[in-house]
Design a protein around this motif. Structure first.
Motif, PDB file in Angstrom:
ATOM      1  N   THR A   1      10.156   3.381   0.699  1.00 37.17           N
ATOM      2  CA  THR A   1      10.270   2.439   1.808  1.00 37.17           C
ATOM      3  C   THR A   1      11.699   1.926   1.856  1.00 37.17           C
ATOM      4  O   THR A   1      12.236   1.479   0.842  1.00 37.17           O
TER       5      THR A   1
ATOM      6  N   ARG B   1       8.717   5.444   5.020  1.00 39.07           N
ATOM      7  CA  ARG B   1       8.737   4.457   6.101  1.00 39.07           C
ATOM      8  C   ARG B   1      10.068   3.727   6.121  1.00 39.07           C
ATOM      9  O   ARG B   1      10.611   3.365   5.076  1.00 39.07           O
TER      10      ARG B   1
ATOM     11  N   TYR C   1       0.064   1.777   3.763  1.00 39.78           N
ATOM     12  CA  TYR C   1       0.882   0.593   3.499  1.00 39.78           C
ATOM     13  C   TYR C   1       0.106  -0.475   2.750  1.00 39.78           C
ATOM     14  O   TYR C   1       0.668  -1.175   1.908  1.00 39.78           O
ATOM     15  N   ASN C   2      -1.211  -0.638   2.996  1.00 36.50           N
ATOM     16  CA  ASN C   2      -1.981  -1.564   2.162  1.00 36.50           C
ATOM     17  C   ASN C   2      -3.432  -1.143   1.962  1.00 36.50           C
ATOM     18  O   ASN C   2      -4.230  -1.908   1.432  1.00 36.50           O
TER      19      ASN C   2
ATOM     20  N   TYR D   1       4.866  -8.093  -0.826  1.00 37.82           N
ATOM     21  CA  TYR D   1       4.657  -6.905  -1.648  1.00 37.82           C
ATOM     22  C   TYR D   1       3.890  -7.331  -2.889  1.00 37.82           C
ATOM     23  O   TYR D   1       4.383  -8.119  -3.699  1.00 37.82           O
TER      24      TYR D   1
ATOM     25  N   ASP E   1       0.375   1.166  -1.061  1.00 37.14           N
ATOM     26  CA  ASP E   1       1.765   0.799  -1.347  1.00 37.14           C
ATOM     27  C   ASP E   1       1.995  -0.706  -1.398  1.00 37.14           C
ATOM     28  O   ASP E   1       3.125  -1.160  -1.587  1.00 37.14           O
TER      29      ASP E   1
ATOM     30  N   LEU F   1       1.943  -3.322   0.731  1.00 32.99           N
ATOM     31  CA  LEU F   1       2.733  -4.045   1.721  1.00 32.99           C
ATOM     32  C   LEU F   1       1.806  -4.781   2.690  1.00 32.99           C
ATOM     33  O   LEU F   1       1.051  -4.152   3.440  1.00 32.99           O
TER      34      LEU F   1
ATOM     35  N   TRP G   1       8.713   1.330  11.431  1.00 32.03           N
ATOM     36  CA  TRP G   1       8.141   0.051  11.832  1.00 32.03           C
ATOM     37  C   TRP G   1       9.152  -0.686  12.713  1.00 32.03           C
ATOM     38  O   TRP G   1      10.301  -0.914  12.316  1.00 32.03           O
TER      39      TRP G   1
END
Length: 320
Positions: free
Chosen positions: A25, A71, A147-148, A188, A158, A160, A98
């Motif tokens: 990221t 990302r 991402y989550n 995070y 990950d 986030l 994003w």
């Protein structure tokens, strides 16, 4: 868990997270132009002048054998957060992008100073991309794979979690033309229950919303990447009392703009890029997170027992 690189990139932002999933990221980019700067020698006094020795994040990533960026997060559409975006996307394969649904426009005839108009034009092209990278406009509280959430919908992946913006904050920013108010703020969560806040350039309206709606998420965090590089215009009057960060990282800005007093008055520890150059955090430790810096003189001043670790390319200064 992962490894965080808070890069010294002049007066701007660039953060690289190496996730255990092997995803990379990147949050923002600055000093990404192919230029060579010559500066006076650094000071050994309190002001270590490391802002005069920025790294080029593209070269930094290449030197560490990065080829794919899973990302790229543009926190908001200011040039000090996209300085070099065109070269970044042309150098690496970027899979996801994003972006906030901002309506910012720039005058083609304006003076671009140290920035390159080609970066702005490229940004406008990729944010309407129909193929690669995949463009995601995400908002506070959203959840999604990678991402989550894991493949089977469980929390984590990950790590986030989006705290801001909301659709209302973006709409207000588009109306007021103050695009700091639509900045991404990301929590995070590491695998060993540490909390790190990436605050972008978030200001009062954003933190009013976060404290009203996500107070438990941001209470007593381990590390804060200070909003607006640590300037007085970041955050609101109450947020530091709630976050109570064990360590805060400041970017580069002129000293008269930095909000040192808010941290000093609360006895909160903080380190600046101007002192430490790049700051690397290994979140994988069982006993805590190990912090390294790339400027030896500062490391020895901060911790006389410092040592160099080739794995992180930096000098150990502390464990959080």
């Amino acid at each position: 868990m992962g490894i965080i690189h808070f890069l010294n990139v002049n007066e701007g932002d660039c953060i690289w997270i190496e996730h255990p999933s092997e995803h990379n990221t990147i949050i923002d980019i600055s000093n990404g132009q192919e230029v060579t700067n010559i500066f006076e020698s650094a000071s050994s006094s309190g002001n270590h002048n490391q802002k005069n020795y920025p790294v080029n994040p593209i070269e930094y990533l290449k030197d560490r054998n990065v080829s794919t960026i899973f990302r790229f997060v543009l926190t908001h559409p200011d040039m000090d957060h996209m300085d070099g975006i065109k070269d970044l996307f042309e150098t690496f394969e970027v899979l996801n992008f994003w972006d906030t649904e901002n309506t910012k426009v720039m005058d083609d005839n304006m003076s671009w100073g140290r920035y390159d108009k080609a970066d702005w034009d490229f940004y406008q092209e990729i944010r309407t991309s129909l193929s690669s990278p995949k463009v995601l406009n995400l908002y506070a509280g959203q959840k999604g794979k990678y991402y989550n959430q894991t493949e089977d919908g469980k929390s984590g992946a990950d790590g986030l979690y989006l705290l801001a913006p909301t659709t209302d904050l973006v709409a207000e920013a588009n109306k007021s033309k103050d695009y700091n108010d639509c900045s991404y703020v990301i929590l995070y969560r590491t695998g060993n229950n540490k909390k790190i806040i990436f605050a972008g350039d978030s200001a009062e309206k954003t933190w009013n919303y976060i404290l009203e709606n996500h107070e438990e998420d941001v209470k007593d965090v381990d590390i804060l990447i200070a909003p607006h590089h640590g300037r007085k215009t970041g955050g609101n009057d109450e947020y530091l009392d709630v976050l109570n960060p064990k360590l805060t990282l400041f970017g580069n800005a002129k000293s008269e703009y930095l909000d040192y007093s808010s941290w000093n008055n609360r006895g909160l520890d903080h380190i600046t890029n101007n002192q430490a150059n790049c700051i690397i955090i290994n979140t994988n430790g069982e006993s805590g997170m190990d912090v390294y810096v790339t400027y030896e003189v500062f490391a020895k001043k901060r911790n006389p027992d410092t040592f160099y670790d080739e794995t992180y390319g930096g000098w150990y200064i502390m464990t959080i």
